[in-house]
Write a protein that holds these residues in place. Structure first.
Motif, short mmCIF file in Angstrom:
data_model
loop_
_atom_site.label_atom_id
_atom_site.label_comp_id
_atom_site.label_asym_id
_atom_site.label_seq_id
_atom_site.Cartn_x
_atom_site.Cartn_y
_atom_site.Cartn_z
N ALA A 38 23.86 49.74 63.53
CA ALA A 38 24.69 49.59 62.97
C ALA A 38 26.77 49.84 63.41
O ALA A 38 26.95 50.98 63.79
CB ALA A 38 24.78 49.90 61.71
N GLY A 39 26.83 49.05 63.28
CA GLY A 39 28.25 48.56 63.43
C GLY A 39 29.38 49.61 62.76
O GLY A 39 28.61 49.49 61.45
N ASP A 40 30.24 50.05 62.38
CA ASP A 40 30.78 50.70 61.50
C ASP A 40 31.81 49.60 60.72
O ASP A 40 31.40 50.09 59.62
CB ASP A 40 32.32 51.17 62.53
N LYS A 41 32.36 48.57 60.78
CA LYS A 41 32.52 48.13 60.11
C LYS A 41 31.54 46.92 59.43
O LYS A 41 31.71 46.95 58.20
CB LYS A 41 33.09 46.94 60.97
N GLN A 42 30.41 46.98 60.70
CA GLN A 42 29.17 46.33 59.68
C GLN A 42 28.81 47.03 58.24
O GLN A 42 27.90 46.27 57.06
CB GLN A 42 28.35 45.66 60.37
N ILE A 43 28.39 48.05 58.76
CA ILE A 43 27.50 49.18 57.96
C ILE A 43 27.89 49.34 56.41
O ILE A 43 27.62 49.25 55.39
CB ILE A 43 27.51 50.31 58.85
N LEU A 44 29.99 48.78 56.03
CA LEU A 44 29.94 49.38 54.92
C LEU A 44 30.11 48.28 54.09
O LEU A 44 30.67 48.15 53.23
CB LEU A 44 32.06 49.35 54.99
N THR A 45 29.39 46.81 54.40
CA THR A 45 29.42 45.96 54.00
C THR A 45 27.95 45.54 53.85
O THR A 45 27.48 44.46 53.39
CB THR A 45 29.60 44.69 54.57
N GLY A 46 26.81 46.64 54.16
CA GLY A 46 25.11 46.09 53.70
C GLY A 46 24.91 45.82 55.25
O GLY A 46 23.69 45.25 54.57
N LYS A 47 25.56 45.27 55.95
CA LYS A 47 25.03 44.71 57.43
C LYS A 47 24.31 45.98 58.46
O LYS A 47 25.16 46.71 58.95
CB LYS A 47 26.05 43.97 57.80
N ILE A 48 23.20 46.25 58.81
CA ILE A 48 22.79 46.83 59.75
C ILE A 48 22.33 45.64 60.95
O ILE A 48 21.15 44.75 60.86
CB ILE A 48 21.17 47.23 59.58
N ASP A 49 23.01 46.35 62.19
CA ASP A 49 22.67 45.57 63.83
C ASP A 49 20.51 45.58 63.31
O ASP A 49 20.08 44.15 64.00
CB ASP A 49 23.00 46.05 64.59
N GLN A 50 20.13 46.34 63.16
CA GLN A 50 18.68 46.78 63.68
C GLN A 50 18.17 47.92 63.62
O GLN A 50 19.32 49.44 63.53
CB GLN A 50 18.59 46.82 65.30
N VAL A 51 17.19 47.69 62.76
CA VAL A 51 16.46 49.27 62.30
C VAL A 51 14.76 49.33 63.51
O VAL A 51 13.92 48.67 63.53
CB VAL A 51 15.90 48.95 60.99
N SER A 52 14.07 50.39 63.79
CA SER A 52 12.96 50.26 64.12
C SER A 52 12.54 51.24 64.15
O SER A 52 12.91 52.38 63.23
CB SER A 52 13.37 50.37 65.87
N LEU A 53 11.13 51.63 63.67
CA LEU A 53 10.05 52.00 62.64
C LEU A 53 9.34 52.20 63.70
O LEU A 53 8.51 51.08 64.49
CB LEU A 53 10.20 51.70 61.74
N GLN A 54 8.39 53.28 63.08
CA GLN A 54 7.35 53.55 64.25
C GLN A 54 6.11 55.36 63.36
O GLN A 54 7.17 55.98 62.84
CB GLN A 54 7.42 54.46 65.75
N THR A 55 4.41 54.19 63.14
CA THR A 55 4.06 55.51 62.65
C THR A 55 2.65 55.63 63.26
O THR A 55 2.53 54.41 63.48
CB THR A 55 4.30 55.19 60.86
N ASN A 56 1.83 56.62 63.01
CA ASN A 56 1.02 56.78 63.53
C ASN A 56 -0.21 56.16 62.54
O ASN A 56 -1.57 56.63 62.93
CB ASN A 56 0.40 57.70 64.27
N LYS A 57 0.13 56.30 62.04
CA LYS A 57 -1.18 55.82 60.79
C LYS A 57 -0.11 55.44 59.62
O LYS A 57 0.46 55.97 59.15
CB LYS A 57 -2.21 57.29 59.68
N ALA A 58 -0.67 54.39 58.72
CA ALA A 58 -0.64 53.75 57.23
C ALA A 58 -1.17 52.58 56.75
O ALA A 58 -2.37 52.50 57.74
CB ALA A 58 0.99 53.03 57.76
N ILE A 59 -1.09 52.88 55.60
CA ILE A 59 -2.06 52.31 54.55
C ILE A 59 -1.19 51.48 53.46
O ILE A 59 -1.10 51.63 52.82
CB ILE A 59 -3.36 53.40 53.05
N TYR A 60 -1.76 50.10 53.62
CA TYR A 60 -1.71 49.10 52.90
C TYR A 60 -2.22 48.48 52.10
O TYR A 60 -3.47 47.22 52.47
CB TYR A 60 -0.90 47.86 53.69
N GLN A 61 -2.42 48.08 50.83
CA GLN A 61 -3.59 47.55 49.71
C GLN A 61 -5.14 47.98 50.52
O GLN A 61 -5.66 47.06 50.47
CB GLN A 61 -3.35 46.27 49.89
#
Length: 239
Positions: A38-61
């Protein structure tokens, strides 16, 4: 605690908030890795450029996933609310891109989940309706379904279950089908064979399609003897 830099906002506020939000959506998640850009100005307004997630196990419903690698861009969140201790909330819909891998063992375990259990029954309803089977709802309503096993082959699966009618009589249900993508939002089952419903003869259905809707876009679906994997994107809306 005074937040003095972008890195502190990410490490002390956003990362824990995202982890908490994810854990509230999932029954279990293991080895979760998060990267936030996230950029400095954007993050202060709740704006995020990109989020990356990785997991080796998850259970959804009740659906077990052995691998998930996803990322999303241009995210708007309630940063002010998070700073006041409220849960993370998406302020606008986002598209999540990534890859999901379900092993054969994942699928076998997931057969007990309410989501997949009912989803497979719904698929049978759609198939019988597609074949113009008269009173198909009444035919299926007399049975209790117990999904027993699934076997994977290249671009094909075999689903096995037990049907119990109102008198307690049981019969083996077998569904055999290929599974490929027709296009980025349509699954193609061709052919698909259903046997074991005592009120019906063995059915062979050709070119049965399932439209996943405009909020799903799949670039790749691979089915082989040990796993199901898919690459694509899906629209996510905060509750």
């Amino acid at each position: 605690m005074a937040i003095k830099s972008k890195s502190e906002i990410i490490s002390h506020i956003l990362t824990p908030a995202i982890k908490f939000w994810l854990r509230s959506q999932l029954q279990d998640v293991v080895d979760l890795k998060i990267e936030i850009n996230a950029g400095d100005k954007q993050i202060l307004t709740g704006k995020i450029d990109q989020v990356s997630l990785q997991t080796n196990k998850a259970i959804y419903q009740g659906i077990h996933v052995s691998k998930a690698v996803v990322n999303t861009e241009k995210i708007a969140i309630n940063l002010g609310g998070i700073l006041r201790g409220k849960p993370l909330k998406l302020l606008q819909p986002i598209f999540v891109n990534g890859e999901l891998v379900l092993t054969l063992e994942d699928l076998k375990t997931s057969l007990d989940s309410r989501l997949l259990h009912q989803g497979l029954i719904d698929l049978l309803h759609l198939l019988l309706e597609y074949q113009k089977i008269e009173e198909y709802k009444q035919i299926l309503a007399q049975y209790e379904f117990n999904w027993q096993d699934i076997i994977l082959l290249d671009n094909q699966f075999i689903l096995q279950g037990i049907l119990s009618n109102n008198q307690g009589k049981k019969s083996n249900l077998i569904l055999i089908s290929s599974l490929t993508l027709k296009d980025d939002h349509t699954l193609l089952f061709n052919p698909i064979k259903i046997e074991g419903i005592s009120d019906l003869e063995t059915l062979i259905i050709n070119n049965f399609e399932v439209d996943l809707g405009k909020d799903v876009e799949l670039q790749q679906l691979i089915l082989n003897s040990d796993k199901l994997s898919c690459v694509g994107k899906i629209k996510v809306i905060s509750e």
